[in-house]
Motif scaffolding. Structure first.
Motif, PDB file in Angstrom:
ATOM      1  N   LEU A 351       0.930  -1.188  -0.078  1.00 60.20           N
ATOM      2  CA  LEU A 351      -0.039  -0.108   0.163  1.00 60.20           C
ATOM      3  C   LEU A 351       0.691   1.239  -0.154  1.00 60.20           C
ATOM      4  N   PRO A 352       1.855   1.489   0.801  1.00 61.54           N
ATOM      5  CA  PRO A 352       2.601   2.512   0.777  1.00 61.54           C
ATOM      6  C   PRO A 352       3.434   2.690  -0.551  1.00 61.54           C
ATOM      7  N   ALA A 353       3.980   1.614  -1.104  1.00 58.29           N
ATOM      8  CA  ALA A 353       4.431   1.872  -2.483  1.00 58.29           C
ATOM      9  C   ALA A 353       3.601   2.379  -3.480  1.00 58.29           C
ATOM     10  N   THR A 354       2.177   1.929  -3.465  1.00 57.95           N
ATOM     11  CA  THR A 354       1.214   2.197  -4.607  1.00 57.95           C
ATOM     12  C   THR A 354       0.645   3.588  -4.338  1.00 57.95           C
ATOM     13  N   ARG A 355       0.636   3.957  -3.136  1.00 56.46           N
ATOM     14  CA  ARG A 355       0.563   5.467  -2.839  1.00 56.46           C
ATOM     15  C   ARG A 355       1.523   6.583  -3.446  1.00 56.46           C
ATOM     16  N   ASP A 356       2.694   6.164  -3.034  1.00 52.84           N
ATOM     17  CA  ASP A 356       3.902   6.830  -3.603  1.00 52.84           C
ATOM     18  C   ASP A 356       3.841   6.892  -5.202  1.00 52.84           C
ATOM     19  N   GLN A 357       3.668   5.685  -5.755  1.00 50.00           N
ATOM     20  CA  GLN A 357       3.435   5.842  -7.275  1.00 50.00           C
ATOM     21  C   GLN A 357       2.546   6.501  -7.893  1.00 50.00           C
ATOM     22  N   VAL A 358       1.294   6.754  -7.064  1.00 52.24           N
ATOM     23  CA  VAL A 358       0.266   7.765  -7.879  1.00 52.24           C
ATOM     24  C   VAL A 358       0.727   9.141  -7.593  1.00 52.24           C
ATOM     25  N   ARG A 359       1.288   9.381  -6.356  1.00 54.09           N
ATOM     26  CA  ARG A 359       1.689  10.819  -6.094  1.00 54.09           C
ATOM     27  C   ARG A 359       2.905  10.992  -7.057  1.00 54.09           C
ATOM     28  N   ALA A 360       3.881  10.325  -7.386  1.00 54.12           N
ATOM     29  CA  ALA A 360       4.908  10.283  -8.694  1.00 54.12           C
ATOM     30  C   ALA A 360       4.321  10.473  -9.656  1.00 54.12           C
ATOM     31  N   ALA A 361       3.267   9.492 -10.283  1.00 55.03           N
ATOM     32  CA  ALA A 361       2.744   9.798 -11.679  1.00 55.03           C
ATOM     33  C   ALA A 361       1.907  10.978 -11.698  1.00 55.03           C
ATOM     34  N   SER A 362       1.272  11.308 -10.784  1.00 56.72           N
ATOM     35  CA  SER A 362       0.433  12.797 -10.834  1.00 56.72           C
ATOM     36  C   SER A 362       1.412  13.885 -10.953  1.00 56.72           C
ATOM     37  N   THR A 363       2.462  13.867 -10.254  1.00 54.49           N
ATOM     38  CA  THR A 363       3.354  14.987 -10.342  1.00 54.49           C
ATOM     39  C   THR A 363       4.184  15.018 -11.813  1.00 54.49           C
ATOM     40  N   GLY A 364       4.436  13.564 -12.318  1.00 53.53           N
ATOM     41  CA  GLY A 364       5.153  13.656 -13.486  1.00 53.53           C
ATOM     42  C   GLY A 364       3.950  14.070 -14.470  1.00 53.53           C
ATOM     43  N   PHE A 365       2.824  13.851 -14.394  1.00 58.10           N
ATOM     44  CA  PHE A 365       1.908  13.904 -15.577  1.00 58.10           C
ATOM     45  C   PHE A 365       1.765  15.786 -15.672  1.00 58.10           C
ATOM     46  N   GLU A 366       1.821  16.248 -14.616  1.00 58.98           N
ATOM     47  CA  GLU A 366       1.729  17.818 -14.369  1.00 58.98           C
ATOM     48  C   GLU A 366       2.988  18.508 -14.972  1.00 58.98           C
ATOM     49  N   THR A 367       3.979  17.951 -15.159  1.00 60.07           N
ATOM     50  CA  THR A 367       5.152  18.317 -15.866  1.00 60.07           C
ATOM     51  C   THR A 367       5.516  17.932 -16.951  1.00 60.07           C
TER      52      THR A 367
END
Length: 422
Positions: A351-367
């Motif tokens: 669960l912690p890894a998948t939550r971090d993955q969502v945050r990283a992917a969201s940040t990457g998409f915004e950039t």
């Protein structure tokens, strides 16, 4: 997707109307098990079978009814001689110890019937526990599905805005729409699953399948894992109704053997008679005793051989059942430990890894990153959250399995067993 550990019972009586106070405001394991113990007709049938078996011992304890016979001399009716008639009373008296052996056998069989009733109660409790877990799981799955549907809607809005600004491709909002449609389909499947589980719970409660049920717990409680399997085995050997029932059957077979050995002893019959056809008044009253002669040794020896074989069979079955119980306890204990281990990994690593993955992917998409990475990360998080609830439910299912093999009943107030146990 969901393991529904329940088989519908054959209910021959008509369904009863809904009662508003059957269950409290939240449906959990204890409240459902208590309601099932009070209402399930299969358990009621087992209770009546035990009560019927308990009524046999007083019958075996009582003597047979006395026999009264009356006879007359028909040629003396209307003739010049005195009217001749005769009255006789007989009472069968079995050899000392035979009645006691029959009573002991009836009481032991009643004890076995009571253990059958306890076993039925234990089985229904395990089914209720699993259904309460399934009720929890389907509601939490619906919550996760709704949360991620809202999350995808927000992703779609961002993707649409970036596409309108020329910062993203058209496939990005379309991909979000496809994922949202899949979640809508899953929500419909989960709603159907919820209705199926509700109908099964109502069937167990002997209610209308569409009767409303209270919501589940907001979160299933955490469980403690027993550390000593040997102590669990000792608990099961002392508490399992199957073993107690087989012990009662051993007592019944021992009483049967005593009866077979006593068949070599004669029974008696006391007799009293009055006959008006004796001229001397002193001869008109008679008293006597009849004795049967157990000369058919082949019959009594065959009965003894049968009783010895049945006693040996009961003892062998008890020994085999004890080995089986030990194996069941070990298996249930190991499965419970395994499910706890899987749940711990899911909570602390996946669960912690998948939550971090969502945050990283969201940040990457915004950039300027890939929107497909966002969708994939959201899908992984959704599956991880669903699996966490599934593993927690499975953990409780395995605890219910362990309680079943240990012979434990949940501490709900004043069960039918507590009301009726002698």
């Amino acid at each position: 997707m969901y393991r529904l550990a329940f088989s519908l019972l054959l209910l021959s009586a008509p369904l009863t109307a809904q009662e508003p106070d059957i269950l409290p405001g939240v449906l959990d394991r204890e409240s459902l098990a208590a309601a099932v113990a009070d209402r399930n007709p299969s358990l009621e049938a087992a209770r009546y079978a035990w009560q019927a078996a308990s009524a046999r011992a007083p019958q075996e304890r009582a003597l047979a009814n006395p026999m009264v016979s009356y006879g007359l001399a028909p040629l003396s009716v209307g003739s010049d001689v005195p009217f001749g008639h005769e009255i006789e009373i007989r009472q069968a008296l079995p050899y000392p110890g035979k009645r006691q052996a029959r009573v002991a056998m009836a009481e032991a069989e009643a004890g076995a019937a009571f253990q059958d009733y306890r076993e039925a109660l234990l089985e229904l409790t395990a089914q209720a526990s699993n259904l309460a877990g399934d009720w929890y799981l389907v509601h939490r799955s619906l919550e996760v599905n709704d949360q991620h549907l809202r999350l995808l809607d927000s992703f779609r809005e961002v993707a649409a805005a970036r596409y309108a600004a020329g910062l993203a491709m058209q496939q990005d909002p379309l991909q979000a729409e496809v994922e949202s449609a899949k979640l809508l389909q899953m929500g419909a499947e989960l709603e159907a699953e919820r209705r199926v589980i509700a109908s099964r719970i109502n069937a167990l409660l002997h209610r209308d399948p569409g009767a409303p049920l209270p919501p589940p717990l907001a979160r299933l409680p955490e469980l403690e894992i027993p550390a000593d399997a040997a102590a669990l085995e000792a608990e099961a050997l002392a508490a399992r109704p199957e073993l107690a029932g087989r012990a009662s059957m051993i007592q019944a077979r021992e009483a049967q053997l005593r009866m077979a050995l006593l068949e070599r002893r004669p029974d008696f019959e006391a007799m009293g008679r009055y006959s008006s056809m004796w001229t001397d008044p002193e001869h008109r009253w008679m008293a006597g005793v009849a004795v049967d002669l157990p000369l058919r040794r082949g019959r009594t020896e065959a009965a003894r051989t049968e009783a010895e074989a049945r006693l040996a069979q009961a003892r062998s079955e008890r020994a085999a059942a004890e080995i089986q119980v030990r194996a069941e306890v070990r298996e249930a204990w190991e499965l419970l430990r395994e499910s706890h281990h899987h749940l711990d990994i899911q909570r602390n690593r996946v669960l912690p890894a998948t939550r971090d993955q969502v945050r990283a992917a969201s940040t990457g998409f915004e950039t300027g990153g890939s929107f497909l990475a966002v969708i994939e990360a959201e899908r992984n998080l959704r599956e991880a959250e669903l699996q966490e609830h599934e593993l927690l439910t499975e953990h409780h299912h395995r605890q219910a399995m362990l309680d079943r093999v240990l012979g434990r009943l949940p501490p709900y107030p004043k069960t039918a067993e507590a009301r009726d146990e002698p």
